[in-house]
Design a protein around this motif. Sequence first.
Motif, PDB file in Angstrom:
ATOM      1  N   ILE A  76       0.828  -1.208   0.000  1.00 30.30           N
ATOM      2  CA  ILE A  76       0.000   0.000   0.000  1.00 30.30           C
ATOM      3  C   ILE A  76       0.863   1.259   0.000  1.00 30.30           C
ATOM      4  O   ILE A  76       0.633   2.194  -0.759  1.00 30.30           O
ATOM      5  N   VAL A  77       1.896   1.283   0.825  1.00 24.44           N
ATOM      6  CA  VAL A  77       2.645   2.510   1.078  1.00 24.44           C
ATOM      7  C   VAL A  77       3.701   2.795   0.001  1.00 24.44           C
ATOM      8  O   VAL A  77       3.862   3.950  -0.416  1.00 24.44           O
ATOM      9  N   VAL A  78       4.393   1.794  -0.458  1.00 22.66           N
ATOM     10  CA  VAL A  78       5.508   2.012  -1.387  1.00 22.66           C
ATOM     11  C   VAL A  78       5.073   2.673  -2.700  1.00 22.66           C
ATOM     12  O   VAL A  78       5.751   3.601  -3.166  1.00 22.66           O
ATOM     13  N   PRO A  79       3.956   2.278  -3.333  1.00 19.41           N
ATOM     14  CA  PRO A  79       3.576   2.956  -4.582  1.00 19.41           C
ATOM     15  C   PRO A  79       3.278   4.442  -4.403  1.00 19.41           C
ATOM     16  O   PRO A  79       3.351   5.206  -5.360  1.00 19.41           O
ATOM     17  N   MET A  80       2.949   4.859  -3.195  1.00 25.65           N
ATOM     18  CA  MET A  80       2.673   6.295  -2.973  1.00 25.65           C
ATOM     19  C   MET A  80       3.941   7.122  -3.126  1.00 25.65           C
ATOM     20  O   MET A  80       3.859   8.331  -3.366  1.00 25.65           O
TER      21      MET A  80
END
Length: 83
Positions: A76-80
């Motif tokens: 969830i966090v890394v693509p942001m």
Amino acid sequence: MMQANTVPATVWLLVALGALVAVLDGRAALQAGQLRKLGRIVLGHLAFPLGLAGALSALPLQALPLGVQAVLTLAIVVPMGQI
């Protein structure tokens, strides 16, 4: 949030950011006259976030091992970071 068996709100933030980037890139493609790229732009920016949101909604999050929950959190966090 996964420990409470609820979908983390950050996944909806990822979907919203993906949609925003798709709109901005789509607008730029339209202005440049590149209509062929619209489908690829929308699919590229929304497929992963929507797929992840669907998977997280369907999975029994509380029953998953902690390591799997950690990997899902990173998904969830890394693509942001790219947005």
